[in-house]
Design an enzyme around this catalytic site. Structure first.
Site, PDB file in Angstrom:
ATOM      1  N   HIS A 250       0.986  -1.402   0.192  1.00 52.92           N
ATOM      2  CA  HIS A 250      -0.054  -0.112  -0.476  1.00 52.92           C
ATOM      3  C   HIS A 250       1.141   1.032  -0.190  1.00 52.92           C
ATOM      4  O   HIS A 250       2.327   1.438   0.439  1.00 52.92           O
ATOM      5  CB  HIS A 250      -1.461   0.154   1.040  1.00 52.92           C
ATOM      6  CG  HIS A 250      -2.179   1.352   0.775  1.00 52.92           C
ATOM      7  ND1 HIS A 250      -1.756   2.421   1.563  1.00 52.92           N
ATOM      8  CD2 HIS A 250      -3.239   0.387   0.570  1.00 52.92           C
ATOM      9  CE1 HIS A 250      -2.945   3.184   1.295  1.00 52.92           C
ATOM     10  NE2 HIS A 250      -3.706   2.037   0.492  1.00 52.92           N
ATOM     11  N   GLU A 308      -7.708  -4.499  -0.528  1.00 49.98           N
ATOM     12  CA  GLU A 308      -8.679  -5.252  -1.694  1.00 49.98           C
ATOM     13  C   GLU A 308      -8.578  -6.747  -1.452  1.00 49.98           C
ATOM     14  O   GLU A 308      -9.475  -7.651  -1.640  1.00 49.98           O
ATOM     15  CB  GLU A 308      -7.450  -4.915  -2.771  1.00 49.98           C
ATOM     16  CG  GLU A 308      -8.090  -3.642  -3.498  1.00 49.98           C
ATOM     17  CD  GLU A 308      -8.911  -3.712  -3.874  1.00 49.98           C
ATOM     18  OE1 GLU A 308      -9.168  -4.443  -4.782  1.00 49.98           O
ATOM     19  OE2 GLU A 308      -9.506  -2.160  -3.927  1.00 49.98           O
TER      20      GLU A 308
HETATM   21  N1  ACO Z   1       4.196  -7.973  -5.074  1.00 51.09           N
HETATM   22  C1  ACO Z   1       5.011  -7.778  -5.127  1.00 51.09           C
HETATM   23  N2  ACO Z   1       6.069  -7.229  -5.021  1.00 51.09           N
HETATM   24  C2  ACO Z   1       5.247  -5.711  -4.385  1.00 51.09           C
HETATM   25  C3  ACO Z   1       4.121  -5.305  -4.174  1.00 51.09           C
HETATM   26  C4  ACO Z   1       3.457  -6.430  -4.137  1.00 51.09           C
HETATM   27  N3  ACO Z   1       2.241  -6.314  -3.663  1.00 51.09           N
HETATM   28  N4  ACO Z   1       4.335  -4.128  -4.024  1.00 51.09           N
HETATM   29  C5  ACO Z   1       4.822  -3.597  -3.749  1.00 51.09           C
HETATM   30  N5  ACO Z   1       5.694  -4.126  -4.000  1.00 51.09           N
HETATM   31  C6  ACO Z   1       7.646  -4.308  -4.649  1.00 51.09           C
HETATM   32  C7  ACO Z   1       7.844  -3.456  -5.880  1.00 51.09           C
HETATM   33  O1  ACO Z   1       8.314  -4.430  -7.214  1.00 51.09           O
HETATM   34  C8  ACO Z   1       8.879  -2.187  -5.722  1.00 51.09           C
HETATM   35  O2  ACO Z   1      10.004  -2.941  -5.563  1.00 51.09           O
HETATM   36  P1  ACO Z   1      11.398  -2.705  -6.141  1.00 51.09           P
HETATM   37  O3  ACO Z   1      11.621  -1.310  -4.931  1.00 51.09           O
HETATM   38  O4  ACO Z   1      12.184  -3.767  -5.690  1.00 51.09           O
HETATM   39  O5  ACO Z   1      11.645  -2.605  -7.541  1.00 51.09           O
HETATM   40  C9  ACO Z   1       8.275  -2.213  -4.252  1.00 51.09           C
HETATM   41  O6  ACO Z   1       7.643  -3.187  -3.535  1.00 51.09           O
HETATM   42  C10 ACO Z   1       7.971  -1.154  -4.071  1.00 51.09           C
HETATM   43  O7  ACO Z   1       7.002  -0.526  -4.829  1.00 51.09           O
HETATM   44  P2  ACO Z   1       6.105   0.873  -4.775  1.00 51.09           P
HETATM   45  O8  ACO Z   1       5.868   0.366  -6.531  1.00 51.09           O
HETATM   46  O9  ACO Z   1       6.685   1.895  -5.449  1.00 51.09           O
HETATM   47  O10 ACO Z   1       5.330   0.716  -3.666  1.00 51.09           O
HETATM   48  P3  ACO Z   1       3.987   1.771  -4.053  1.00 51.09           P
HETATM   49  O11 ACO Z   1       3.870   1.461  -2.077  1.00 51.09           O
HETATM   50  O12 ACO Z   1       3.830   2.337  -4.327  1.00 51.09           O
HETATM   51  O13 ACO Z   1       3.009   0.758  -3.993  1.00 51.09           O
HETATM   52  C11 ACO Z   1       1.116  -0.468  -4.670  1.00 51.09           C
HETATM   53  C12 ACO Z   1       1.376   0.702  -3.760  1.00 51.09           C
HETATM   54  C13 ACO Z   1       0.665  -0.055  -6.124  1.00 51.09           C
HETATM   55  C14 ACO Z   1      -0.426  -0.824  -4.061  1.00 51.09           C
HETATM   56  C15 ACO Z   1       1.738  -2.342  -4.379  1.00 51.09           C
HETATM   57  O14 ACO Z   1       1.875  -2.476  -3.437  1.00 51.09           O
HETATM   58  C16 ACO Z   1       1.058  -2.877  -5.318  1.00 51.09           C
HETATM   59  O15 ACO Z   1       1.596  -2.677  -6.751  1.00 51.09           O
HETATM   60  N6  ACO Z   1      -0.050  -3.938  -5.239  1.00 51.09           N
HETATM   61  C17 ACO Z   1       0.092  -4.908  -5.498  1.00 51.09           C
HETATM   62  C18 ACO Z   1      -1.991  -4.297  -6.356  1.00 51.09           C
HETATM   63  C19 ACO Z   1      -2.840  -3.975  -5.047  1.00 51.09           C
HETATM   64  O16 ACO Z   1      -2.781  -5.112  -4.566  1.00 51.09           O
HETATM   65  N7  ACO Z   1      -3.611  -2.685  -5.129  1.00 51.09           N
HETATM   66  C20 ACO Z   1      -4.121  -2.683  -4.152  1.00 51.09           C
HETATM   67  C21 ACO Z   1      -4.059  -1.809  -3.707  1.00 51.09           C
HETATM   68  S1  ACO Z   1      -5.263  -1.073  -2.600  1.00 51.09           S
HETATM   69  C22 ACO Z   1      -5.681   0.545  -2.196  1.00 51.09           C
HETATM   70  O17 ACO Z   1      -5.236   0.907  -3.447  1.00 51.09           O
HETATM   71  C23 ACO Z   1      -7.222   0.592  -1.839  1.00 51.09           C
END
Ligand code: ACO
Length: 371
Positions: A250, A308
């Site tokens: 998140h 989610e």
């Molecule tokens: N699975 C695997 N790796 C992940 C996940 C995940 N669910 N979430 C983040 N990471 C990793 C990224 O690959 C990144 O790794 P790196 O630095 O080695 O490249 C690191 O963690 C940081 O990722 P960001 O995208 O910068 O993190 P951010 O905080 O911006 O992302 C997000 C948040 C978009 C929700 C992300 O965690 C994600 O894509 N989750 C999966 C999709 C999801 O569940 N969406 C619903 C969110 S709930 C809501 O929005 C209401």
């Protein structure tokens, strides 16, 4: 002009410790106790209602549940063209101005807010029925808001456990800081526009996949895994190939999203009452493995379960398909949107962020024949 920050008394999100406060109350207290109408009253009036105030609010909502004939016509046309559920909701919501007396369409936001909160469930349930080639069901004035929504969708008076699960979901999504759709509603209100316009704009913002428009992916993942014994190899493969585990991570929460905990409990109670714990147990086991592997593959990233994950499970177990998850989110979030409209209106300030110019300078006009 509004300053860069927009103060609010409606909710406070602390992502470091996983805390969500709704109008002063910890989410944990609101989620499992409050009814939809009580949370709505709290957000609108900043206090819990007395029995008399609650009755009055319920009566006003019940009276406004039926849709204008034009709204129904639009939904029928939308169903004929297989328009997406969020687009149908946006199209229908904008017709709700028809329910307002001519003199209460602008300054007084309250009549419009009542109409929106009362009618959004009727619109969504009506569209669900039309898409499934079933006749829409009239609202049942003996049922409260949440039970009536389920009744209009599925044609049966729902079990108390299903009502409680959906009510918990509505409470958890009622408000969540200055998210994209809430900001949209506030910007529109800040121009002294009306509340129907503000909520129609918010619905448009919620539709996008980066906000509310990509639901059910976590559920797809759990269903694809199918059996707890497959969880580790499936999730490892996904992470090895650079994929993301849906329902985890998140932007704000760096610990388990408190809404996930509330929804997990609600899902457990609902599944237990139904006598079928299979999907719930699978989801719990997949969650455990996922969090362990995220710690291993993404050390220090603090990737935990988000809202989610169990939302999808609850809405699926209630009988909704994925395309109706986001419209149902809107049915819950409209409490927060309208409360923010009231709050914004009381500030009497236009929201107008500054935008540093990064374009070209020193250009000069070139006539068409010379370009
Ligand atoms: N699975 C695997 N790796 C992940 C996940 C995940 N669910 N979430 C983040 N990471 C990793 C990224 O690959 C990144 O790794 P790196 O630095 O080695 O490249 C690191 O963690 C940081 O990722 P960001 O995208 O910068 O993190 P951010 O905080 O911006 O992302 C997000 C948040 C978009 C929700 C992300 O965690 C994600 O894509 N989750 C999966 C999709 C999801 O569940 N969406 C619903 C969110 S709930 C809501 O929005 C209401």
């Amino acid at each position: 002009m509004e300053a860069a920050t927009v103060p609010t008394r409606l909710s406070r999100v602390n992502g470091q410790i996983g805390e969500l406060i709704i109008a002063g109350f910890p989410l944990e207290e609101i989620a499992s106790h409050s009814t939809f109408e009580e949370t709505l009253y709290l957000l609108w009036h900043d206090s819990l209602p007395t029995a008399e105030q609650l009755e009055h609010l319920k009566k006003m909502l019940v009276a406004q549940r039926p849709l204008p004939a034009a709204t129904l016509d639009i939904l029928k046309e939308a169903a004929l063209h297989k328009v997406g559920a969020m687009d149908a909701l946006r199209m229908a919501a904008s017709t709700l101005t028809l329910k307002l007396p001519q003199d209460s369409r602008e300054e007084d936001l309250r009549p419009g807010a009542i109409v929106l909160v009362a009618c959004l469930p009727t619109i969504v349930a009506t569209y669900w029925r039309l898409l499934h080639n079933q006749a829409p069901i009239e609202p049942n004035s003996d049922l409260d808001h949440t039970a009536n929504y389920l009744y209009m969708l599925f044609g049966e008076v729902p079990s108390p456990e299903n009502v409680r699960a959906l009510e918990t979901y509505f409470n958890t999504v009622s408000d969540h800081g200055l998210n994209a759709s809430t900001l949209t509603a506030r910007v529109i209100t800040s121009t002294q526009s009306d509340v129907i316009s503000a909520v129609v704009g918010a619905i448009g913002a919620l539709k996008g996949p980066l906000h509310g428009g990509a639901p059910g992916l976590a559920l797809d993942m759990v269903l694809e895994i199918g059996d707890p014994s497959q969880a580790e190899s499936y999730l490892r493969n996904k992470l090895e190939s650079g994929g993301r585990l849906m329902g985890f991570g998140h932007r704000v929460y760096k610990v388990r999203d408190p809404r996930a905990s509330m929804l997990s409990k609600a899902a457990e109670n609902m599944c237990r009452a139904k006598g079928d714990m299979k999907l719930y147990n699978l989801a719990r086991q997949v969650e455990e493995v996922a969090v362990k592997l995220l710690g291993e593959y993404k050390p220090g990233r603090k990737l935990e379960t988000n809202v989610e994950y169990y939302t999808a499970l609850i809405l699926h177990e209630l009988g909704l398909s994925k395309d109706f998850f986001t419209p149902t989110f809107a049915v819950g979030r409209v409490s927060g949107w309208t409360a923010h409209c009231f709050e914004q209106q009381s500030r009497h300030r236009l929201i107008r962020p500054l935008s540093p110019y990064v374009g070209a300078t020193d250009r000069h006009w070139v006539p068409l024949e010379k370009r």
